[in-house]
Motif scaffolding. Structure first.
Motif, PDB file in Angstrom:
ATOM      1  N   GLU A   8     -42.039  -9.626  65.168  1.00 30.95           N
ATOM      2  CA  GLU A   8     -43.481  -9.449  65.058  1.00 30.95           C
ATOM      3  C   GLU A   8     -43.840  -8.545  63.894  1.00 30.95           C
ATOM      4  N   SER A   9     -43.166  -7.415  63.750  1.00 29.62           N
ATOM      5  CA  SER A   9     -43.531  -6.492  62.679  1.00 29.62           C
ATOM      6  C   SER A   9     -42.359  -5.618  62.257  1.00 29.62           C
ATOM      7  N   ARG A  19     -36.994  -9.044  68.965  1.00 25.86           N
ATOM      8  CA  ARG A  19     -38.343  -9.556  69.165  1.00 25.86           C
ATOM      9  C   ARG A  19     -39.358  -8.663  68.474  1.00 25.86           C
ATOM     10  N   ALA A  20     -39.094  -7.364  68.487  1.00 23.89           N
ATOM     11  CA  ALA A  20     -40.015  -6.445  67.812  1.00 23.89           C
ATOM     12  C   ALA A  20     -40.029  -6.717  66.312  1.00 23.89           C
ATOM     13  N   LEU A  70     -43.402  -1.824  61.887  1.00 24.06           N
ATOM     14  CA  LEU A  70     -43.557  -1.093  63.145  1.00 24.06           C
ATOM     15  C   LEU A  70     -42.207  -0.898  63.816  1.00 24.06           C
ATOM     16  N   GLY A 122     -51.693  -2.737  63.193  1.00 25.88           N
ATOM     17  CA  GLY A 122     -50.392  -3.248  63.612  1.00 25.88           C
ATOM     18  C   GLY A 122     -49.581  -2.158  64.262  1.00 25.88           C
ATOM     19  N   ASN A 123     -50.195  -1.379  65.140  1.00 25.56           N
ATOM     20  CA  ASN A 123     -49.457  -0.264  65.715  1.00 25.56           C
ATOM     21  C   ASN A 123     -48.949  -0.519  67.120  1.00 25.56           C
ATOM     22  N   VAL A 124     -49.174  -1.718  67.625  1.00 27.30           N
ATOM     23  CA  VAL A 124     -48.507  -2.106  68.866  1.00 27.30           C
ATOM     24  C   VAL A 124     -47.943  -3.510  68.669  1.00 27.30           C
ATOM     25  N   PHE A 125     -46.954  -3.849  69.473  1.00 32.83           N
ATOM     26  CA  PHE A 125     -46.390  -5.197  69.427  1.00 32.83           C
ATOM     27  C   PHE A 125     -47.196  -6.055  70.393  1.00 32.83           C
ATOM     28  N   THR A 126     -48.050  -6.919  69.835  1.00 33.18           N
ATOM     29  CA  THR A 126     -48.932  -7.690  70.708  1.00 33.18           C
ATOM     30  C   THR A 126     -48.178  -8.718  71.535  1.00 33.18           C
ATOM     31  N   THR A 127     -46.997  -9.134  71.058  1.00 32.43           N
ATOM     32  CA  THR A 127     -46.270 -10.151  71.819  1.00 32.43           C
ATOM     33  C   THR A 127     -45.394  -9.545  72.906  1.00 32.43           C
ATOM     34  N   LEU A 128     -45.311  -8.228  72.937  1.00 33.11           N
ATOM     35  CA  LEU A 128     -44.528  -7.573  73.987  1.00 33.11           C
ATOM     36  C   LEU A 128     -45.468  -6.978  75.035  1.00 33.11           C
ATOM     37  N   GLU A 188     -48.031 -17.572  68.164  1.00 36.31           N
ATOM     38  CA  GLU A 188     -49.287 -16.834  68.257  1.00 36.31           C
ATOM     39  C   GLU A 188     -50.013 -16.996  66.954  1.00 36.31           C
TER      40      GLU A 188
END
Lengths: 244, 312, 302
Positions: free
Chosen positions: C188-189, C184-185, C192, A88-94, C300
């Protein structure tokens, strides 16, 4: 003075149930230090504790002499410690670009230069800057994760298993990049399961077991140490010449 | 006064059955059923339709004996529980809550609208009571019903105890305690949860049948979402995961609810009855939130974290 | 002829859908960012409507402007109500939800607490105003015939336009601004996001304020078309959640599309089933989406 100094750190996921029992490590500028050890040794927890993601119940973390132990996670970042988690080290939706911009959340100004610098360092990202991060390959995602952490010009860069699941050629590339980053002055601290390759790319290492320091030394020393080799490096001293 | 206490005790025991059923679903299996009142309604209406005296305008009202009504109610709710469980159990916790809430709302709408079967807003009357003919005064009947309820409650409590001690019950507890065990069991874990859900639903249907056979009529306005909230409150106040706590919670919450209702009617002039009722609900809502905030274990509940295994 | 009836149902569906969409956006934010089903969200619509009512009681709704039944004063009241409701939403979080969150309470405890908060909020309105319907203005409106056999009130068209404007503005905010990206960030997480330097509590606070403000607008719009009563929010609870989940949790576009779809489905269903069952439509939609595509249209798969 070390850039990052961790002394007697006690930390865990649940208050009162520490997983790390008084670990001490140091990382200097331009150094690459690796933490190795068996699964469940608490290596990742050490990084997360430094980053402020798990509760710290004892010990200190100092960044260039400044005590950052009690800072909440978002302030640890602005203090100058960047962290690349394992999953989970990148934002996949961005998009790629948005990931980098979010990485620079605490920075005011000079965003454009930083973006260009990131794209220069990791050229595959430049081509995909407006694509969703979900479309990237494993290696590209790792690149993006590291680039994201670099957006704040951290003094210390921590990475949790940066080469997990990557092809050997890509692993080499990642370590090469890390060496390049260290040359620019960053103190690099990583946790690696891929102990041999990581130590070969590092300056120093610490072996942790059961949440405690076991062995420490230069990367060469650890690679030469038969006990370490036995337990963590596949049972053969790596500096020995292959038979025959 | 004694008559009131007898009435009160009967209602508490009926609600106690509901709470025990919910405890099975939530406390022991970790399923957030926000539609308790829906299963309660299915049991109540099935019993009513089976046992009410026949009338030409209604499809149902078969005038069957009380026992048939009760068994029919349990069967209907078991079926409903199975169908609803099949669809909703694999949902993550709060989605399960929304889905079951929607189920209950829909059931109440059916009860309100399908007049030929359910009597619509007027409901159904002359519902089968157990051995009603033997007791000529309401008080005598209520007293007998209290004895019956005590016996039923004792049986259910004992039976639940045995079920939870059985191999099946032990697996259920293991699933609750350890997520990885649940994952390892895979599809089987879902089957156990479904079975627990169906069993709980059946008991809720039984409670519904008992309720309408106690008061003798059924109305869709007895099955509004607030009932679900009341049963949840009973479980939380008493302490979930714990059958004794469930019963204690039923007693305490219902006593507070009834008591505050009586106090409000005495203190508030009739012209402001609506406001009085609002005050009652506000006080109880606040009480529950205070319990959640400051004594989440309830009165005698376990400190252990329940249901770490919910699917999210 | 069936077409006029369908036409009217479509028009009604779009108008209702806009209101549901505004409420669903708040629900999808709390589901996506705070990760719990806030059963009390629908009461924010009610509060918004009634707070505006209080302001209108002092300042008046304004003389009717053009074909509308109100003047700019009502809009100003709606704006003030939006701010106050946003703050109220945040207040409820600080008093109740945040405490539970900090204690590491399970999401389901939060849902129950939300249920309790909803009860208190709804009955506070009953306490002060009783059950009778209230109106912002006593002006009578003439319906306008848009196309043959499709009648709408000018107020409704205005509301639709305003709702769409708000949604577009919000989308721009989410995609273009730093704070919007932070939201938005976080959706998602959260972990992070923290590691990127985003302060969780700041984003949470903003989320509540935005959600509350949107809900207040929806409440005022309901109050205009045609009346206020304490149940207006609660009556939409299932619709709001159905819309949010149908569209995909955490997705603004999803909540908007979901809202319109739910509104249309509810009104079109009236053509075939009795009005008494209208409340079950959103639930049926919810079941279908949870079975067929649980992540929603724009969601998603996690």
């Amino acid at each position: 003075m070390s850039r990052l100094e961790v002394s007697e750190l006690v930390a865990g996921y649940i208050r009162g149930l520490p997983v790390v029992h008084g670990v001490s490590i140091e990382v200097a500028r331009r150094e690459i230090v690796t933490l190795i050890g068996p699964n469940g040794a608490g290596k990742s927890t050490v990084l997360k504790a430094i980053a402020g993601l798990v509760s710290r119940e004892g010990g200190h973390v100092r960044l260039a002499g400044r005590d950052v132990t009690a800072l909440p996670a978002h302030e640890v970042v602005s203090a100058g410690i960047g962290f690349v988690p394992q999953t989970g080290n990148v934002f996949t939706t961005l998009t790629v670009q948005e990931n980098l911009k979010v990485g620079a959340h605490v920075i005011r100004g000079s965003l454009h230069e930083r973006l260009e610098r990131a794209y220069a360092l990791f050229s595959p990202l430049a081509a995909r800057r407006h694509l969703r991060a979900r479309t990237l390959s494993g290696g590209e995602r790792q690149m993006l994760a590291i680039a994201r952490a670099l957006m704040t010009d951290p003094a210390v860069l921590m990475l949790d298993e940066p080469t997990a699941g990557l092809a050997p050629r890509v692993v080499d590339e990642v370590f090469r990049q890390l060496r390049g980053l260290a040359e620019t002055g960053i103190a690099v601290l990583m946790v690696e399961q891929n102990a041999k390759a990581a130590l070969r790319a590092s300056d120093r290492g610490y072996v942790l077991t059961e949440g405690r320091n076991r062995v420490a030394g230069s990367a060469r020393e650890l690679l030469d140490d038969p006990a370490v080799a036995e337990a963590f490096l596949g049972g053969r001293r790596l500096s020995a010449r292959p038979a025959g | 006064m004694v008559a009131y206490l007898v009435f009160f005790a009967c209602v508490v025991l009926i609600l106690g059955v509901l709470t025990l059923a919910l405890n099975l679903q939530w406390g022991f299996t970790g399923l957030f059923n926000a539609g308790v009142v829906g299963f309660y309604a299915i049991g109540a209406y099935t019993h009513a339709i089976l046992t009410a005296a026949p009338q030409p305008q209604y499809l149902g009202n078969f005038g069957l004996p009380w026992l048939v009504g009760v068994v029919g109610a349990m069967a209907a709710t078991a079926l409903a529980g199975w169908l609803i469980g099949l669809v909703t159990i694999r949902l993550r916790g709060d989605y399960l809550a929304i889905a079951t809430f929607g189920v209950a709302v829909s059931i109440q709408l059916v009860a309100l609208n399908w007049e030929p079967l359910t009597g619509g807003p007027q409901g159904l009357t002359r519902i089968g009571k157990p051995l009603a003919r033997l007791f000529d005064t309401p008080f005598a009947f209520n007293l007998w019903f209290l004895v019956l309820m005590l016996a039923v409650m004792a049986t259910i409590y004992w039976a639940l105890d045995r079920v939870l001690m059985s191999p099946w019950g032990r697996v259920l507890k293991a699933i609750r305690e350890d997520e990885t065990a649940a994952v390892a069991l895979g599809k089987s874990a879902r089957r156990f949860r479904l079975e627990a859900f169906v069993l709980g639903s059946t008991l809720m249907g039984l409670a519904g049948a008992l309720y309408v056979s106690f008061i003798g009529f059924v109305s869709p306005y007895d099955f509004l979402p607030i009932v679900t909230f009341q049963v949840w409150a009973m479980l939380i106040v008493g302490g979930s995961g714990n059958n004794r706590g469930a019963l204690l919670g039923a007693l305490v919450v219902w006593a507070i609810w009834s008591g505050s209702g009586v106090a409000v009617t005495k203190l508030v002039p009739p012209s402001h009855a609506a406001q009085g009722a609002a005050i009652q609900v506000i006080l109880i809502g606040l009480l529950l939130m205070l319990v959640l905030l400051f004594r989440p274990r309830g009165l005698i509940g376990e400190a252990a974290v329940v249901s770490r295994h919910v699917n999210d | 002829m069936i077409q006029p009836v369908i036409g009217q149902a479509l028009a009604d569906g779009i108008l209702t859908g806009a209101i549901i969409a505004l409420g669903a956006i708040g629900v999808t934010f709390t589901l996506g960012i705070m990760r719990f089903a806030n059963f009390a969200h629908s009461e924010l619509l009610t509060w918004g409507g009634y707070i505006a009512l209080v302001i209108v009681a002092f300042a008046g709704p304004g003389t009717p402007t053009g074909p509308l039944s109100f003047g700019w004063q009502l809009l100003a009241a709606a704006l003030v109500a939006a701010v106050l409701t946003g703050l109220a939403a945040w207040g409820v979080d600080v008093l109740v939800f945040r405490r539970l969150r900090r204690r590491g309470a399970q999401p389901l405890t939060m849902v129950f607490a939300a249920f309790g908060a909803a009860l208190v909020m709804r009955h506070l309105v009953v306490l002060v105003w009783g059950h009778e319907s209230r109106f912002y203005t006593r002006e009578l409106q003439m319906a306008v015939e848009l196309v043959p056999s499709v009648r709408v009130l000018p107020d409704q068209i205005f509301i639709l336009g305003l709702a769409l404007t708000v949604m577009v503005a919000l989308q721009a905010f989410l995609t273009r601004s730093r704070t919007g990206m932070a939201m938005r960030a976080m959706a998602e997480s959260p972990a992070l996001a923290q590691v990127c330097g985003i302060e969780v509590e700041a984003v949470v606070r903003l989320t509540w304020i935005i959600s509350g403000a949107l809900a207040a607008f929806a409440g005022v719009f309901i109050g205009l078309t045609p009346q206020l009563h304490p149940e207006i929010g609660f009556n939409l609870l299932l619709s709001l959640f159905a819309a949010a989940i149908l569209g995909g949790t955490g997705s603004l576009t999803g909540a908007v599309v979901g809202g319109f779809l739910v509104g249309l489905a509810e009104n079109l269903s009236l053509l075939v089933i009795s009005p008494g069952y209208k409340g079950a439509m959103p639930f049926l939609l919810l079941l279908v989406i949870l079975i067929v595509r649980p992540q929603g249209i724009f969601g998603e798969r996690s």
